[in-house]
Design a protein around this motif. Structure first.
Motif, PDB file in Angstrom:
ATOM      1  N   ILE A 196       0.856  -1.188   0.000  1.00 37.79           N
ATOM      2  CA  ILE A 196       0.000   0.000   0.000  1.00 37.79           C
ATOM      3  C   ILE A 196       0.892   1.237   0.000  1.00 37.79           C
TER       4      ILE A 196
ATOM      5  N   THR B 194       0.876   5.193   0.500  1.00 36.61           N
ATOM      6  CA  THR B 194       0.076   6.281   1.031  1.00 36.61           C
ATOM      7  C   THR B 194       0.971   7.498   1.237  1.00 36.61           C
TER       8      THR B 194
ATOM      9  N   LYS C 149       3.438  10.235  -4.557  1.00 32.50           N
ATOM     10  CA  LYS C 149       3.006   8.828  -4.641  1.00 32.50           C
ATOM     11  C   LYS C 149       2.960   8.332  -6.084  1.00 32.50           C
TER      12      LYS C 149
ATOM     13  N   GLU D 258      -2.489   2.382  -4.485  1.00 29.79           N
ATOM     14  CA  GLU D 258      -2.144   3.780  -4.208  1.00 29.79           C
ATOM     15  C   GLU D 258      -3.366   4.484  -3.636  1.00 29.79           C
ATOM     16  N   THR D 259      -3.248   5.020  -2.419  1.00 26.49           N
ATOM     17  CA  THR D 259      -4.362   5.718  -1.790  1.00 26.49           C
ATOM     18  C   THR D 259      -4.375   7.183  -2.204  1.00 26.49           C
TER      19      THR D 259
ATOM     20  N   PRO E 266      -4.986   5.196   5.904  1.00 29.45           N
ATOM     21  CA  PRO E 266      -4.669   3.863   5.346  1.00 29.45           C
ATOM     22  C   PRO E 266      -5.233   2.710   6.152  1.00 29.45           C
TER      23      PRO E 266
ATOM     24  N   THR F 222       4.774   4.986   3.236  1.00 32.44           N
ATOM     25  CA  THR F 222       4.274   6.348   3.393  1.00 32.44           C
ATOM     26  C   THR F 222       5.281   7.315   2.790  1.00 32.44           C
TER      27      THR F 222
ATOM     28  N   GLN G 142      -1.183   8.117   8.409  1.00 33.94           N
ATOM     29  CA  GLN G 142      -0.275   7.715   7.344  1.00 33.94           C
ATOM     30  C   GLN G 142       1.133   7.470   7.890  1.00 33.94           C
TER      31      GLN G 142
ATOM     32  N   HIS H  66     -13.559   7.042   0.489  1.00 37.24           N
ATOM     33  CA  HIS H  66     -12.762   8.222   0.811  1.00 37.24           C
ATOM     34  C   HIS H  66     -13.610   9.387   1.273  1.00 37.24           C
TER      35      HIS H  66
END
Length: 347
Positions: free
Chosen positions: A24, A26, A33, A109-110, A116, A139, A159, A233
């Motif tokens: 992940i 974030t 990112k 990808e957030t 997260p 992060t 994060q 989100h």
């Protein structure tokens, strides 16, 4: 890349019950990112990666900036896969795992204002734990614009708290003393995190992929676990006060849809943009130019790069001469921003 990273359970890749490693990515708005994601895709050395991007806002800008995204936003030209979360995260991941073209790895990808934790819990406390393995949470931190005021946002603080690896990005823009101070501050929040300094998101992939660095026991008993639902989100935006303002040609009156921006007017608009805008990004078209321009704004830093329209993912049913922008921040006057942008059009 070493063989230990390249060979992701080769015998189980073709088996339906294979366990897929997941990373992940974030980080706060504008930290880099997508740049990191492109670096991973460009340097994967044959590893077939499925990318899941969760774009914030009505316009999907980031997926157009990814490497060689095709018209359907599914198959990348380099053999990898890209999709957006337009259904539940669980269903999206299962769709990736069930594909029969030997996907080796999943990267999620957030958004820049995403907590997260709900995403992490989806991989360790739902049926996904049977088909995936959460490898690590990366992060990304912008060394130049980093400030503790980010942590007025619970999502931004989480994060760091839940990051296994902290990529201290854009270190070329600050002094070594600032980098040292940031590392000390980050360790005060997350003592166990592995901190890696980087520029342009360029980090050797063996340091960040298939490293088995995540320990779910550190958050599996979190009080938030009982409230776990599919990641949305909008919930986090409402809690933290963030809003997105989207602007695109297709939403304008018909007589304005084919109008480019007037460059001096648009530059004046950027020069007087509200400080409450944390992040802006877009693909824009200016009068007198056949090129498209990619806008990236993070805090006070703004960059505009020209590209040929053919290098971007376009919907062929729509005109390539169109403008798309997203502004993310707090207390934004959406109607005022849209009105100002219309005034920037060369009519």
């Amino acid at each position: 890349m070493s063989n230990s990273v390249m060979q992701v359970c080769p015998e189980s890749v073709n088996a339906p019950e294979r366990v897929m490693p997941v990373t992940i990515i974030t980080g706060f708005l504008g930290s880099g990112k997508t740049t990191l994601l492109n670096h991973i895709l460009n340097n994967r050395h044959g590893l077939k990666i499925a990318v899941i991007v969760n774009e914030f806002g009505d316009i999907d800008i980031d997926s157009q900036l990814l490497v060689s995204v095709d018209e359907n936003m599914v198959q990348l030209g380099n053999g990898c896969i890209c999709c957006t979360i337009n259904q539940s995260l669980v269903d999206t991941v299962y769709e990736m795992v069930d594909r029969h073209d030997s996907v080796d790895y999943i990267v999620v990808e957030t958004t820049g204002i995403a907590d997260p934790l709900p995403i992490m819990l989806s991989f360790v406390s739902t049926e996904l734990r049977d088909v995936t393995r959460l490898d690590s949470v990366l992060t990304v931190v912008d060394a130049e614009s980093f400030t503790s005021t980010h942590y007025e946002s619970e999502a931004a603080l989480n994060q760091l708290i839940f990051g296994d690896i902290i990529l201290l990005n854009k270190t070329d823009l600050v002094s070594p003393q600032v980098v040292d101070g940031l590392e000390d501050y980050i360790r005060s929040i997350k003592p166990s995190a592995r901190i890696i300094s980087t520029q342009y998101g360029e980090v050797p992939l063996p340091l960040i992929l298939d490293i088995g660095f995540n320990d779910s026991s550190t958050y599996l008993n979190s009080s938030k676990l009982s409230h776990l639902h599919d990641y949305e989100h909008s919930h986090h935006l409402e809690n933290d006060g963030f809003v997105a303002v989207s602007f695109e040609s297709e939403s304008l009156p018909e007589q304005l849809r084919q109008c480019p921006f007037d460059l001096p007017k648009f530059q004046n608009f950027l020069d007087h943009l509200s400080p409450d805008v944390y992040r802006a990004k877009g693909i824009v078209w200016f009068q007198g130019s056949q090129l498209r321009h990619i806008l990236q704004l993070s805090g006070k830093r703004c960059d505009m790069k020209s590209v040929h329209a053919t290098s971007l993912k376009e919907n062929r049913s729509q005109s390539p001469k169109r403008n798309q922008l997203v502004f993310i921040g707090r207390n934004l006057d959406a109607e005022r921003i849209k009105r100002q942008l219309i005034e920037c059009l060369a009519t």
